[in-house]
Design an enzyme around this catalytic site. Structure first.
Site, PDB file in Angstrom:
ATOM      1  N   ASN A 115      -8.709  33.838  10.694  1.00 57.46           N
ATOM      2  CA  ASN A 115      -9.201  35.104  11.246  1.00 57.46           C
ATOM      3  C   ASN A 115      -9.697  36.061  10.161  1.00 57.46           C
ATOM      4  O   ASN A 115      -9.785  37.267  10.381  1.00 57.46           O
ATOM      5  CB  ASN A 115      -8.085  35.782  12.057  1.00 57.46           C
ATOM      6  CG  ASN A 115      -6.871  36.113  11.206  1.00 57.46           C
ATOM      7  OD1 ASN A 115      -6.626  35.458  10.209  1.00 57.46           O
ATOM      8  ND2 ASN A 115      -6.133  37.137  11.584  1.00 57.46           N
ATOM      9  N   GLU A 116     -10.023  35.528   8.981  1.00 59.19           N
ATOM     10  CA  GLU A 116     -10.393  36.370   7.837  1.00 59.19           C
ATOM     11  C   GLU A 116     -11.449  37.421   8.171  1.00 59.19           C
ATOM     12  O   GLU A 116     -11.362  38.580   7.759  1.00 59.19           O
ATOM     13  CB  GLU A 116     -10.910  35.496   6.674  1.00 59.19           C
ATOM     14  CG  GLU A 116      -9.833  34.882   5.819  1.00 59.19           C
ATOM     15  CD  GLU A 116      -9.175  33.669   6.466  1.00 59.19           C
ATOM     16  OE1 GLU A 116      -9.511  33.328   7.616  1.00 59.19           O
ATOM     17  OE2 GLU A 116      -8.309  33.070   5.808  1.00 59.19           O
TER      18      GLU A 116
HETATM   19  C1  LIG Z   1      -9.179  35.236   1.641  1.00 60.84           C
HETATM   20  C2  LIG Z   1      -8.865  34.111   2.505  1.00 60.84           C
HETATM   21  C3  LIG Z   1      -7.486  33.597   2.597  1.00 60.84           C
HETATM   22  C4  LIG Z   1      -6.510  34.042   3.446  1.00 60.84           C
HETATM   23  C5  LIG Z   1      -6.616  35.286   4.204  1.00 60.84           C
HETATM   24  C6  LIG Z   1      -5.294  35.794   4.767  1.00 60.84           C
HETATM   25  O1  LIG Z   1      -4.320  35.084   4.893  1.00 60.84           O
HETATM   26  S1  LIG Z   1      -5.247  37.440   5.138  1.00 60.84           S
HETATM   27  C7  LIG Z   1      -3.798  37.673   6.134  1.00 60.84           C
HETATM   28  C8  LIG Z   1      -4.146  37.426   7.561  1.00 60.84           C
HETATM   29  N1  LIG Z   1      -2.976  37.519   8.382  1.00 60.84           N
HETATM   30  C9  LIG Z   1      -2.985  38.127   9.548  1.00 60.84           C
HETATM   31  O2  LIG Z   1      -3.973  38.649  10.019  1.00 60.84           O
HETATM   32  C10 LIG Z   1      -1.656  38.164  10.274  1.00 60.84           C
HETATM   33  C11 LIG Z   1      -1.185  39.562  10.442  1.00 60.84           C
HETATM   34  N2  LIG Z   1       0.100  39.594  11.106  1.00 60.84           N
HETATM   35  C12 LIG Z   1       0.230  39.419  12.434  1.00 60.84           C
HETATM   36  O3  LIG Z   1      -0.688  39.185  13.180  1.00 60.84           O
HETATM   37  C13 LIG Z   1       1.632  39.537  12.968  1.00 60.84           C
HETATM   38  O4  LIG Z   1       2.420  40.184  12.015  1.00 60.84           O
HETATM   39  C14 LIG Z   1       2.266  38.177  13.320  1.00 60.84           C
HETATM   40  C15 LIG Z   1       2.210  37.197  12.161  1.00 60.84           C
HETATM   41  C16 LIG Z   1       1.587  37.562  14.547  1.00 60.84           C
HETATM   42  C17 LIG Z   1       3.776  38.421  13.666  1.00 60.84           C
HETATM   43  O5  LIG Z   1       3.869  39.402  14.662  1.00 60.84           O
HETATM   44  P1  LIG Z   1       5.273  40.156  14.889  1.00 60.84           P
HETATM   45  O6  LIG Z   1       5.077  41.044  16.059  1.00 60.84           O
HETATM   46  O7  LIG Z   1       6.380  39.162  14.927  1.00 60.84           O
HETATM   47  O8  LIG Z   1       5.511  40.989  13.536  1.00 60.84           O
HETATM   48  P2  LIG Z   1       4.824  42.378  13.129  1.00 60.84           P
HETATM   49  O9  LIG Z   1       3.384  42.350  13.394  1.00 60.84           O
HETATM   50  O10 LIG Z   1       5.639  43.489  13.728  1.00 60.84           O
HETATM   51  O11 LIG Z   1       5.021  42.358  11.531  1.00 60.84           O
HETATM   52  C18 LIG Z   1       6.293  42.576  10.933  1.00 60.84           C
HETATM   53  C19 LIG Z   1       6.085  43.241   9.583  1.00 60.84           C
HETATM   54  O12 LIG Z   1       5.356  42.342   8.730  1.00 60.84           O
HETATM   55  C20 LIG Z   1       4.187  42.996   8.242  1.00 60.84           C
HETATM   56  N3  LIG Z   1       3.118  41.999   8.070  1.00 60.84           N
HETATM   57  C21 LIG Z   1       2.623  41.176   9.010  1.00 60.84           C
HETATM   58  N4  LIG Z   1       1.689  40.383   8.490  1.00 60.84           N
HETATM   59  C22 LIG Z   1       1.591  40.704   7.187  1.00 60.84           C
HETATM   60  C23 LIG Z   1       0.789  40.215   6.110  1.00 60.84           C
HETATM   61  N5  LIG Z   1      -0.105  39.213   6.285  1.00 60.84           N
HETATM   62  N6  LIG Z   1       0.938  40.756   4.893  1.00 60.84           N
HETATM   63  C24 LIG Z   1       1.832  41.757   4.701  1.00 60.84           C
HETATM   64  N7  LIG Z   1       2.626  42.265   5.687  1.00 60.84           N
HETATM   65  C25 LIG Z   1       2.499  41.734   6.906  1.00 60.84           C
HETATM   66  C26 LIG Z   1       3.859  44.036   9.295  1.00 60.84           C
HETATM   67  O13 LIG Z   1       3.055  45.032   8.746  1.00 60.84           O
HETATM   68  C27 LIG Z   1       5.230  44.505   9.673  1.00 60.84           C
HETATM   69  O14 LIG Z   1       5.671  45.366   8.641  1.00 60.84           O
HETATM   70  P3  LIG Z   1       6.620  46.627   8.964  1.00 60.84           P
HETATM   71  O15 LIG Z   1       6.735  47.312   7.652  1.00 60.84           O
HETATM   72  O16 LIG Z   1       7.908  46.000   9.465  1.00 60.84           O
HETATM   73  O17 LIG Z   1       5.927  47.438  10.018  1.00 60.84           O
END
Ligand SMILES: CC/C=C\CC(=O)SCCNC(=O)CCNC(=O)[C@H](O)C(C)(C)COP(=O)(O)OP(=O)(O)OC[C@H]1O[C@@H](n2cnc3c(N)ncnc32)[C@H](O)[C@@H]1OP(=O)(O)O
Length: 303
Positions: free
Chosen positions: A178-179
């Site tokens: 989903n980048e």
């Molecule tokens: C350049 C090419 C290579 C790679 C690109 C990437 O990998 S970019 C990263 C892309 N990732 C995403 O878009 C995923 C983002 N996260 C989510 O969609 C959800 O967190 C997920 C994984 C579906 C889990 O959902 P859930 O409801 O269980 O958790 P929540 O969203 O409440 O997250 C909890 C806390 O974690 C933090 N967080 C989530 N993802 C990331 C991340 N990728 N990096 C850093 N932090 C992340 C989120 O902010 C919450 O933090 P908090 O401080 O507790 O509010």
């Protein structure tokens, strides 16, 4: 001769893991619950739990970087080292990669590693990401991903570099790259891995749209090999492993190498340029703003 050179390709091609291990506790060994002999001992590190079964030659490697297994520099480093340790131990022929965090396999890049950081840090981080991909993509072991939670972006990269993927049948567990939705671009080696898995047209569409596929669609497009009820992910991963381990190692390893070498070599030839591209891109003001906004949205969104 050909056999030895093929099998050792991955070892020769990769750099050694980093000497720098911030806050890691690698090499810790403890008996598994109810376990006794060596086959039941587990080892690993703070963020990677390894449960080896010497009798079957299979280890289960669990990511445990709560809350969402974001790929921090430490997690990347510990994953590479744990995998290397298993590869160097002739007892092991296969690894099942899964998550120890509920509902999430891996949330992808740890955005805090690339938001508001200096270029040197972003470069170190990206090299670690490249290293994990090279290590998994070219692993001589059979790697089966038991995907027991959401699997976006970098999480999908890990799953795609395995030999086989089993996904839990839960509509919340979406998988894909989903980048573009974050305003960033998948690197060419990730695009190549996608194309190798689901074909050019499907990748072209999915990459541009930043599609995250629910289980049935992921199966249909070929992103995963099996979708099973959540409580059967582990057992199905073990059955898949048995199927792959029924093939003689040398023949399977050389075939894997033949299929994947060209894709990996492309990155190995231009690792530095790829790092520079990534760093200059993510350090742009506009990209930093868009990443900050995405992170903020995640922090505000709950449930
Ligand atoms: C350049 C090419 C290579 C790679 C690109 C990437 O990998 S970019 C990263 C892309 N990732 C995403 O878009 C995923 C983002 N996260 C989510 O969609 C959800 O967190 C997920 C994984 C579906 C889990 O959902 P859930 O409801 O269980 O958790 P929540 O969203 O409440 O997250 C909890 C806390 O974690 C933090 N967080 C989530 N993802 C990331 C991340 N990728 N990096 C850093 N932090 C992340 C989120 O902010 C919450 O933090 P908090 O401080 O507790 O509010």
């Amino acid at each position: 001769m050909a056999l030895a050179s093929g099998v050792r390709f991955a070892e020769r091609a990769l750099l050694r893991p980093w000497a720098l291990l911030r806050g890691t506790t690698l090499g810790r060994t403890e008996p598994a619950a109810g376990g006794g002999g060596d086959g039941a001992r587990r080892f690993g590190s703070q963020r990677v739990l390894v449960e080896p079964d010497a009798a079957s030659g299979v280890a289960v490697m669990k990511l445990r970087n709560p809350p969402v297994n974001a790929l921090s520099l430490e997690l990347l480093t510990e994953l590479v080292i744990s995998l290397e340790k298993l590869e160097n131990d002739k007892t092991f022929r296969g690894v099942i990669l899964t998550s120890d965090c509920p509902r999430v396999f891996c949330a992808g890049l740890d955005l805090t590693e690339i938001c508001g950081r200096n270029p040197a840090h972003c470069a170190e981080y990206w090299k670690a990401m490249q290293e994990l991909w090279l290590r998994t993509y070219l692993s001589s072991l059979v790697l089966v991903a038991a995907i027991n939670g959401a699997c976006p972006a970098g999480g999908c990269i890990i799953a795609l570099s395995c030999d086989c993927r089993v996904l839990a049948d839960n509509p919340k567990y979406r998988i894909g790259l989903n980048e573009t939705l974050l305003g960033i671009i998948a690197p060419f080696w990730l695009k190549d891995t996608y194309v190798n898995t689901i074909g050019h047209r499907a990748s072209e569409q999915a990459l541009q749209l930043g599609s995250l596929f629910p289980p049935a669609e992921a199966l249909q497009v070929g992103l995963v090999d099996q979708v099973v009820p959540e409580d059967q992910v582990q057992s199905t991963a073990l059955s898949e492993m048995a199927r792959w381990l029924a093939v003689p190692d040398h023949a399977r390893q050389l075939t894997k190498n033949m299929m994947r070498k060209a894709t990996a070599d492309r990155l190995l030839r231009q690792r530095d340029a790829d790092t520079q591209n990534f760093v200059s891109f993510v350090c742009r003001d506009s990209i930093q703003k868009s990443l900050q906004a995405y992170l903020e949205k995640l922090r505000q969104r709950k449930g």
